[in-house]
Motif scaffolding. Structure first.
Motif, PDB file in Angstrom:
ATOM      1  N   ASN A  16       5.268  74.928 -76.324  1.00  0.00           N
ATOM      2  CA  ASN A  16       3.948  74.337 -76.060  1.00  0.00           C
ATOM      3  C   ASN A  16       2.929  74.757 -77.116  1.00  0.00           C
ATOM      4  O   ASN A  16       2.110  75.650 -76.914  1.00  0.00           O
ATOM      5  CB  ASN A  16       3.462  74.715 -74.661  1.00  0.00           C
ATOM      6  CG  ASN A  16       4.269  74.058 -73.577  1.00  0.00           C
ATOM      7  OD1 ASN A  16       5.164  73.257 -73.853  1.00  0.00           O
ATOM      8  ND2 ASN A  16       3.982  74.384 -72.337  1.00  0.00           N
ATOM      9  N   PRO A  46       7.575  72.173 -71.311  1.00  0.00           N
ATOM     10  CA  PRO A  46       6.668  71.112 -71.750  1.00  0.00           C
ATOM     11  C   PRO A  46       5.886  70.467 -70.605  1.00  0.00           C
ATOM     12  O   PRO A  46       4.765  69.986 -70.806  1.00  0.00           O
ATOM     13  CB  PRO A  46       7.603  70.103 -72.423  1.00  0.00           C
ATOM     14  CG  PRO A  46       8.772  70.923 -72.869  1.00  0.00           C
ATOM     15  CD  PRO A  46       8.955  71.961 -71.804  1.00  0.00           C
ATOM     16  N   GLU A  49       2.266  71.886 -69.892  1.00  0.00           N
ATOM     17  CA  GLU A  49       1.190  71.508 -70.819  1.00  0.00           C
ATOM     18  C   GLU A  49       0.151  72.617 -70.979  1.00  0.00           C
ATOM     19  O   GLU A  49      -1.060  72.368 -71.046  1.00  0.00           O
ATOM     20  CB  GLU A  49       0.523  70.201 -70.376  1.00  0.00           C
ATOM     21  CG  GLU A  49       1.484  69.015 -70.358  1.00  0.00           C
ATOM     22  CD  GLU A  49       0.798  67.707 -70.031  1.00  0.00           C
ATOM     23  OE1 GLU A  49      -0.315  67.728 -69.470  1.00  0.00           O
ATOM     24  OE2 GLU A  49       1.386  66.655 -70.349  1.00  0.00           O
ATOM     25  N   TRP A  73      -2.331  76.044 -76.148  1.00  0.00           N
ATOM     26  CA  TRP A  73      -2.983  75.080 -75.249  1.00  0.00           C
ATOM     27  C   TRP A  73      -3.687  75.832 -74.128  1.00  0.00           C
ATOM     28  O   TRP A  73      -3.287  75.777 -72.974  1.00  0.00           O
ATOM     29  CB  TRP A  73      -1.954  74.114 -74.696  1.00  0.00           C
ATOM     30  CG  TRP A  73      -1.230  73.324 -75.757  1.00  0.00           C
ATOM     31  CD1 TRP A  73      -1.557  73.202 -77.070  1.00  0.00           C
ATOM     32  CD2 TRP A  73      -0.052  72.544 -75.579  1.00  0.00           C
ATOM     33  NE1 TRP A  73      -0.668  72.400 -77.735  1.00  0.00           N
ATOM     34  CE2 TRP A  73       0.265  71.968 -76.846  1.00  0.00           C
ATOM     35  CE3 TRP A  73       0.771  72.245 -74.489  1.00  0.00           C
ATOM     36  CZ2 TRP A  73       1.370  71.145 -77.037  1.00  0.00           C
ATOM     37  CZ3 TRP A  73       1.869  71.436 -74.671  1.00  0.00           C
ATOM     38  CH2 TRP A  73       2.160  70.878 -75.936  1.00  0.00           C
TER      39      TRP A  73
END
Length: 264
Positions: A16, A46, A49, A73
Motif C-alpha cells: 500500500n 490492498p 487502502e 496512505w
C-alpha cells in the motif's frame, strides 16, 4: 541523498504505497492505532487502502512499512508532505513512556537527516510535529490522535532535543523496560527474538532450543537470558547472570546484534 529507511526499525515493506514524497518533507505526524499488534498484515492488504511509514509498539519497537521517499496512505491530501508513524494503543490513553522516548529519537533523527524544524504545528502549511486532525476534511476528517496524545507533542520535542545519536546502533535498546519472570508484552517478544538470533535458533520448526516468541517471560526465557549474560562475546563481556533483562543486558544485546550485523 536523504535516508529512505530508519536504522532502528525492522523493515517490512508493504504494497500500500504509491507516488513520491515532496522533498523536503515537512515533519512527522504521530497517529494513534486504536488497537494493538503489528499493522503489517493490514497495511499489506490492498483492500484496506491504508498504510503508514512506520509503526511504534508499546514496547518501543519500530517497524517500517514504506520508504521515506514513497507516500504512505495515512492522511489523504497530506500524504506527499509528511512522514507518518502509527503508535500502538488507543486515543483514550496516554503513550507509554518508552513511546515518548522513541518518538523523540525518531524526530531528532529527522531533524538531522531531513532538516525538520524543532517545533510543533497545528497547520498543514507548518513544519515539525503535527497531528492527523489538523488537516480537517482534506485529510479525512479524523480526530487522531486524540487530546491526550496531541498534548504530548511538547514532551516528544523535549525528548528529541535531548535524544542520543543513532550513529551508534549499539544503543538501540536504551530505555527498554526491565523484564523478569512473569513479565509479558511486546518488549518480551523483542527479547525472545533477539535471543533466538544471537544463539542461532531462528528456524520456526524443528529446533527444540528455539524460544517461542509468545511475549511471556517464563523459565526458558530467563534461562536463555542468563546464558547470554554468561556469554563472553567479542563485543561485550560477561555480566552477572541473574536471568533478569535489565539495562546492562539490553545494552549487551544491542552490542552483540550490531557485532553480528543483525537486527530484530
Amino acid at each position: 541523498m536523504p535516508a529512505t529507511l530508519y536504522p532502528p526499525a525492522r523493515y517490512r515493506p508493504v504494497r500500500n504505497t504509491s507516488g513520491s514524497m515532496t522533498q523536503p518533507t515537512r515533519g512527522l505526524i504521530p497517529h494513534v492505532q486504536v488497537g494493538t499488534g503489528s499493522l503489517f498484515g493490514w497495511f499489506d492488504n490492498p483492500a484496506s487502502e491504508v498504510s503508514s511509514h512506520l509503526w511504534l509498539s508499546r514496547g518501543g519497537e519500530f517497524e517500517q512499512y514504506v520508504p521515506f521517499d514513497r507516500r504512505a496512505w495515512a492522511q489523504a491530501a497530506g500524504n506527499p508532505f509528511w512522514i507518518s508513524v502509527e503508535c500502538e494503543g488507543y486515543d483514550t490513553e496516554d503513550y507509554a513512556p518508552i513511546q515518548i522516548q522513541r518518538l523523540g529519537e525518531l524526530f531528532a533523527w529527522g531533524i538531522r537527516e531531513f532538516g525538520w524544524r524543532a517545533e510543533i504545528t497545528d497547520s498543514t502549511n507548518g513544519y515539525g510535529i503535527g497531528t492527523h486532525r489538523m488537516g480537517g476534511a482534506s485529510w479525512g476528517g479524523h480526530s487522531c490522535p486524540g487530546n491526550i496524545r496531541a498534548n504530548r507533542r511538547g514532551d516528544i520535542l523535549a525528548a528529541a532535543v535531548g535524544a542520543p545519536s543513532f550513529a551508534d546502533p549499539r544503543q538501540r535498546y536504551a530505555g527498554m523496560p526491565t523484564l523478569r519472570e512473569g513479565s509479558r508484552g511486546a518488549a518480551v517478544v523483542t527479547l525472545q527474538n533477539a535471543l533466538n538470533i544471537i544463539f542461532g535458533h531462528e528456524a520456526t520448526s524443528g529446533d527444540p532450543f528455539r524460544l517461542v516468541p509468545d511475549g511471556a517471560y517464563g523459565p526458558q526465557t530467563a534461562a536463555r537470558v542468563a546464558s547470554l549474560q554468561r556469554y563472553a562475546t567479542p563485543w561485550f563481556g560477561r555480566i552477572p547472570d541473574d536471568g533478569i533483562c535489565g539495562p546492562a543486558t539490553w545494552r549487551k544485546i544491542g552490542y552483540v546484534l550490531t557485532g553480528i550485523n543483525r537486527q530484530v
